[in-house]
Design an enzyme around this catalytic site. Sequence first.
Site, mmCIF file in Angstrom:
data_model
loop_
_atom_site.group_PDB
_atom_site.id
_atom_site.type_symbol
_atom_site.label_atom_id
_atom_site.label_comp_id
_atom_site.label_asym_id
_atom_site.label_seq_id
_atom_site.Cartn_x
_atom_site.Cartn_y
_atom_site.Cartn_z
ATOM 1 N N CYS A 113 51.709 -5.067 45.570
ATOM 2 C CA CYS A 113 51.732 -4.703 44.158
ATOM 3 C C CYS A 113 53.187 -4.442 43.759
ATOM 4 O O CYS A 113 54.092 -4.498 44.599
ATOM 5 C CB CYS A 113 50.876 -3.460 43.919
ATOM 6 S SG CYS A 113 51.496 -1.998 44.774
ATOM 7 N N HIS A 129 51.472 1.296 54.259
ATOM 8 C CA HIS A 129 50.512 1.218 55.363
ATOM 9 C C HIS A 129 50.396 -0.228 55.842
ATOM 10 O O HIS A 129 49.420 -0.924 55.567
ATOM 11 C CB HIS A 129 49.146 1.745 54.933
ATOM 12 C CG HIS A 129 49.086 3.233 54.930
ATOM 13 N ND1 HIS A 129 48.269 3.947 54.082
ATOM 14 C CD2 HIS A 129 49.746 4.153 55.674
ATOM 15 C CE1 HIS A 129 48.435 5.245 54.309
ATOM 16 N NE2 HIS A 129 49.318 5.372 55.259
ATOM 17 N N CYS A 152 55.873 4.945 43.581
ATOM 18 C CA CYS A 152 55.281 3.937 42.690
ATOM 19 C C CYS A 152 55.280 4.461 41.252
ATOM 20 O O CYS A 152 54.949 5.630 41.008
ATOM 21 C CB CYS A 152 53.860 3.642 43.147
ATOM 22 S SG CYS A 152 52.903 2.660 41.969
ATOM 23 N N GLU A 209 49.144 10.203 48.930
ATOM 24 C CA GLU A 209 49.283 10.161 47.466
ATOM 25 C C GLU A 209 48.650 11.398 46.834
ATOM 26 O O GLU A 209 49.226 12.016 45.933
ATOM 27 C CB GLU A 209 48.626 8.899 46.907
ATOM 28 C CG GLU A 209 48.736 8.784 45.385
ATOM 29 C CD GLU A 209 48.005 7.584 44.821
ATOM 30 O OE1 GLU A 209 47.335 7.741 43.783
ATOM 31 O OE2 GLU A 209 48.093 6.488 45.419
#
Length: 639
Positions: free
Chosen positions: A12, A39, A93, A123
């Site tokens: 992404c 990951h 991100c 996260e």
Amino acid sequence: MEVLLAESAGFCIGVDMAVKGVYKNLDTKKMVTYGPIIHNKHVTDDLKKHNVDIIENISQAGENTVVIRTHGVPPTVYESLQNEGIDYIDYTCPFVKKIHRIVKKEYDKGSKIIIVGDEKHPEIIGIDGFSEDNSTIVHTKEEAQNLSLSPNETYAVVVQTTFRDSKFSEIVEVLKTKAENIEVFNTICSATHDRQKAAEDLSKKVDCMIVLGDKKSSNSTKLYNICKQNCEKTFFVENIHEIELKNFKKYDKIGITAGASTPAAIIEEAVKLMTELTPNTDNFEQMLEESFKTLHSGEVVKGKVISVTEREISVNLGSKADGIVTRNEVTEDDTIDIRTLFNPGDEIEVYVARINDGEGNVVLSHKRINEQKNLGALEVAFNSKEIVKGKVIDIVKGGLIALISGVRVFVPASQATSRYTEDLSSLKGLELNFNIIEFDSERKRVLAGRRDLAKKEEELQKIEAIKRLSIGTDVEGTVDRIVAFGAFVDLGGIDGLIHMSEISWVRSKRPPMPFKEGEKVKVRVLEIDEEKGRISLSYRANIENPWDNIEEKYPIGSAVKGTVVRMAEFGAFVSIEEGIDGLVHISNISLDRINKPSDVLSIGQEIEAKVIETDSENQRISLSIKALLEQGEELEENE
């Protein structure tokens, strides 16, 4: 064979930015990443080759620049970096950054924060930090149903960027029934939504689905679960080389998708390899046949665990048939759950016992591999007289079986304990020390023993136990055995003796035993003989002494009732209460002269007498039947 790639797959925006950023700075900075940058093992392993290590604590940073990963971190991490003067690059991100801003703003306004996601995911840990770790975290619809929300509070709901949209909607519906003042922020990354939707659509159209991604990746795991619902033959692999060709047929339609942490190179390689099989179906069958491994009985091979149940392990050997390792070919220890030893995907080394079990499976043994390896270790222990640990797994005729370093070893009964014991059942299941007393490599015969070790262990236990004891203290023990002269009590490493005279306050050569073997008792330490290792105990010391305050209970001149319990030439003993016998001297039995007590009294006869003397120190009480009789005659005369 037709190969289709999902419209949205792979890195992404946030992951792509982070990975490219680290590689861009390799030549100018010495870097470490705070946790894995993404990951994906291929990426993290490659970065390690470029000396970019992973740290889990800021104190490990040293002189390096710290790279903050895409998952983000709590505000406390930024504070630590600034306070320590550590240089850092923030690759959080953008979608995660947005959640941080929402949570901080809503929390500062006084709203209660609810985060939907996996509480252990980095996260979520980072997001929670922006509410000073005061957020409520829910992962399932059931958890949401169990929440108790206040009608007087205002709530703000955010969600993990990689969370499945349909599951989030279900949880939100439940939360809205719990509180009125609730504002929902759908913070699922649009790229995640697109990737999951594309995977879902593709998995409905194909015969087989391949999901490329790291097994630790949350979004890759979600992709696998989505595809598995629509396509039974869905395979979750880190790269295309883990795929077995036997899982496919030459006319299959194959779909490929990849998680947000999967590099483009891995996706391209997968598509290329599967596409190369498509033009020539004969080539596919030839490659399929060549991919099968030929097995032979007696050889040692490696395979991958397919599944594990409580009874067996299924293993992919790369051959036409899968292998089966039954439970008793994994371990001899029946207390071990083999599901805790292996997981699907683990590599396992096995011994091929039989090529076909009649149902097309290869019969395997993992136990034989360990036995072959560990026999060498036992031989070393035998030659060096080394002490080894083992677990008693069975009691057999003539001794017991111990599992030592994965090898079944016989222990003769004469060598099992410090002194010969017929019943060895109490040893089953215990972890004990052993000596290897015989080793025959040709016959593969191994004998072990622990007689001398047990003696030494008992002596040490006695010494330690004596150190813990002191005269006059009360301790708890277990009645080990009852003998003619008393009872032995296990005090944890040493036995103490309750002599018969210390069992009860009742004056008797054999007072009734108030306890049984195996029963817990409270005793008082009377004597300690360290040299002989002997402990004298009292049971009655913790029982109320009936002779205490005897003068107050039975004042001189008072009348008492009792039962004749025994006779002597000089008188009769009368039980007044349990533990207290009074003596009626022969001269105090009758108004008339008698030759012996039995002329007037008999055992078991109930009598009434007068207390004429008490002596609590010597535990004596003198009674007189005659005195009461005289007193009765005097009353009659007065009347």
